[in-house]
Design a protein around this motif. Structure first.
Motif, short mmCIF file in Angstrom:
data_model
loop_
_atom_site.label_atom_id
_atom_site.label_comp_id
_atom_site.label_asym_id
_atom_site.label_seq_id
_atom_site.Cartn_x
_atom_site.Cartn_y
_atom_site.Cartn_z
N VAL A 1 19.48 -3.58 -5.98
CA VAL A 1 19.43 -2.13 -6.25
C VAL A 1 18.46 -1.88 -7.40
CG1 VAL A 1 20.75 -0.09 -6.89
CG2 VAL A 1 21.83 -1.89 -5.52
N ALA A 2 17.57 -0.89 -7.20
CA ALA A 2 16.60 -0.54 -8.23
C ALA A 2 17.27 0.29 -9.33
CB ALA A 2 15.45 0.25 -7.61
N PRO B 1 0.83 -1.21 0.00
CA PRO B 1 0.00 0.00 0.00
C PRO B 1 0.87 1.26 0.00
CG PRO B 1 0.13 -0.87 2.22
CD PRO B 1 0.90 -1.84 1.35
N ILE B 2 1.75 1.35 -0.98
CA ILE B 2 2.77 2.39 -1.02
C ILE B 2 2.91 2.89 -2.46
CG2 ILE B 2 5.24 2.84 -0.70
CD1 ILE B 2 5.16 0.69 1.51
N ALA B 3 3.13 4.19 -2.62
CA ALA B 3 3.22 4.79 -3.94
C ALA B 3 4.50 4.39 -4.66
CB ALA B 3 3.16 6.32 -3.81
N ASP B 4 4.47 4.46 -5.98
CA ASP B 4 5.65 4.19 -6.80
C ASP B 4 6.79 5.14 -6.43
OD1 ASP B 4 3.83 2.57 -8.05
OD2 ASP B 4 3.99 3.52 -10.02
N HIS C 1 15.04 2.88 0.96
CA HIS C 1 15.65 1.59 1.27
C HIS C 1 14.61 0.67 1.90
CE1 HIS C 1 19.53 3.42 0.49
NE2 HIS C 1 19.21 4.39 1.33
N ILE C 2 14.69 -0.62 1.56
CA ILE C 2 13.79 -1.64 2.11
C ILE C 2 14.62 -2.69 2.82
CG2 ILE C 2 12.10 -3.42 1.57
CD1 ILE C 2 11.23 -1.76 -0.82
N VAL D 1 8.17 0.26 -5.68
CA VAL D 1 8.11 1.32 -4.67
C VAL D 1 9.47 1.95 -4.38
CG1 VAL D 1 6.09 0.22 -3.63
CG2 VAL D 1 8.35 -0.21 -2.66
N LEU D 2 10.56 1.29 -4.80
CA LEU D 2 11.89 1.85 -4.57
C LEU D 2 12.16 3.01 -5.52
CD1 LEU D 2 14.28 -1.19 -4.03
CD2 LEU D 2 13.83 0.65 -2.39
#
Length: 226
Positions: free
Chosen positions: A224-225, A98-101, A106-107, A129-130
């Motif tokens: 890494v995104a 439930p998070i925006a693009d 960091h996750i 989301v990253l």
């Protein structure tokens, strides 16, 4: 048993605090590697007691911390343990965040990824989301090379994916994440008794305990995104 029910029971029995204590042995070493800048937004997947976000908030001056867990009881406990206005907790599904693009720097996730029913879908959500250049630090103690960890499947009444180090790298790359690094972090904090005290209640041999904690410990894969 459904994963939500299982972890609700763990939270009610105090196992969230037990996991916090044991996971911290290697988590603290992995967390020190996250390239956090002051004000960054951190997402903790499978947050449990919320210990990671509290620690990062105290030591790294994060801007916002978001802890997500499938268990409502875990989330309730984490909220009670936390006294910080910039940290929030929510009940949610790893596969539909439930998070925006492009909103997370960091996750972090420890001992949760292998419970995902659709791991590639979860990784694609993580990539979504990253922010570009953001990192995903995935820490697991249950993996193919660590043979002594395999017995956990007999203790936990839930489906668990048992992947090798190579399989983790392959999954990350399939989702579009680059693999920055992967290594194992030994647990140097757990006390290993002398040979004369074996077998113990948990371990048949000292060699098996050394293999689990000192040889393999925690597998850390960093994505890494783009």
């Amino acid at each position: 048993m459904h994963i939500r029910s299982e972890f609700d029971q763990w939270a009610a029995s105090g196992r969230d605090r037990e996991m916090e204590e044991t996971h911290w042995h290697t988590a603290k070493r992995a967390l020190a590697r996250i390239p956090i800048e002051q004000g960054d937004t951190i997402l903790d997947l499978g947050t449990g007691s919320g210990y990671v976000l509290r620690a990062l908030n105290e030591t790294r001056h994060i801007g916002q911390g978001i802890g997500l867990d499938v268990s409502p009881e875990m989330v309730t406990n984490a909220r009670e343990y936390t006294d910080a206005n910039n940290i929030s907790y929510t009940v949610g599904d790893f596969h539909h965040l439930p998070i925006a693009d492009d909103s997370i720097d960091h996750i972090w996730s420890m001992e949760a990824f292998f419970f995902a029913s659709e791991p590639l879908e979860m990784l694609e959500e993580i990539r979504r989301v990253l922010r570009p250049g953001g990192t995903f630090f995935c820490a697991v103690n249950f993996f193919e090379e660590s043979e002594q960890s395999h017995r956990w499947r007999e203790r936990i009444d839930l489906p668990m994916y048992l992947w090798s180090q190579q399989e983790y790298r392959t999954l990350f790359r399939k989702s579009g994440l680059s693999v920055a690094t992967q290594d194992t972090i030994p647990d140097e904090d757990i006390d290993i008794p002398p040979e004369s005290e074996f077998p113990t209640e948990e371990w048949e041999t000292r060699a098996a305990m050394i293999d689990r904690y000192r040889t393999w410990g925690t597998l850390l894969t960093v994505g890494v995104a783009p």
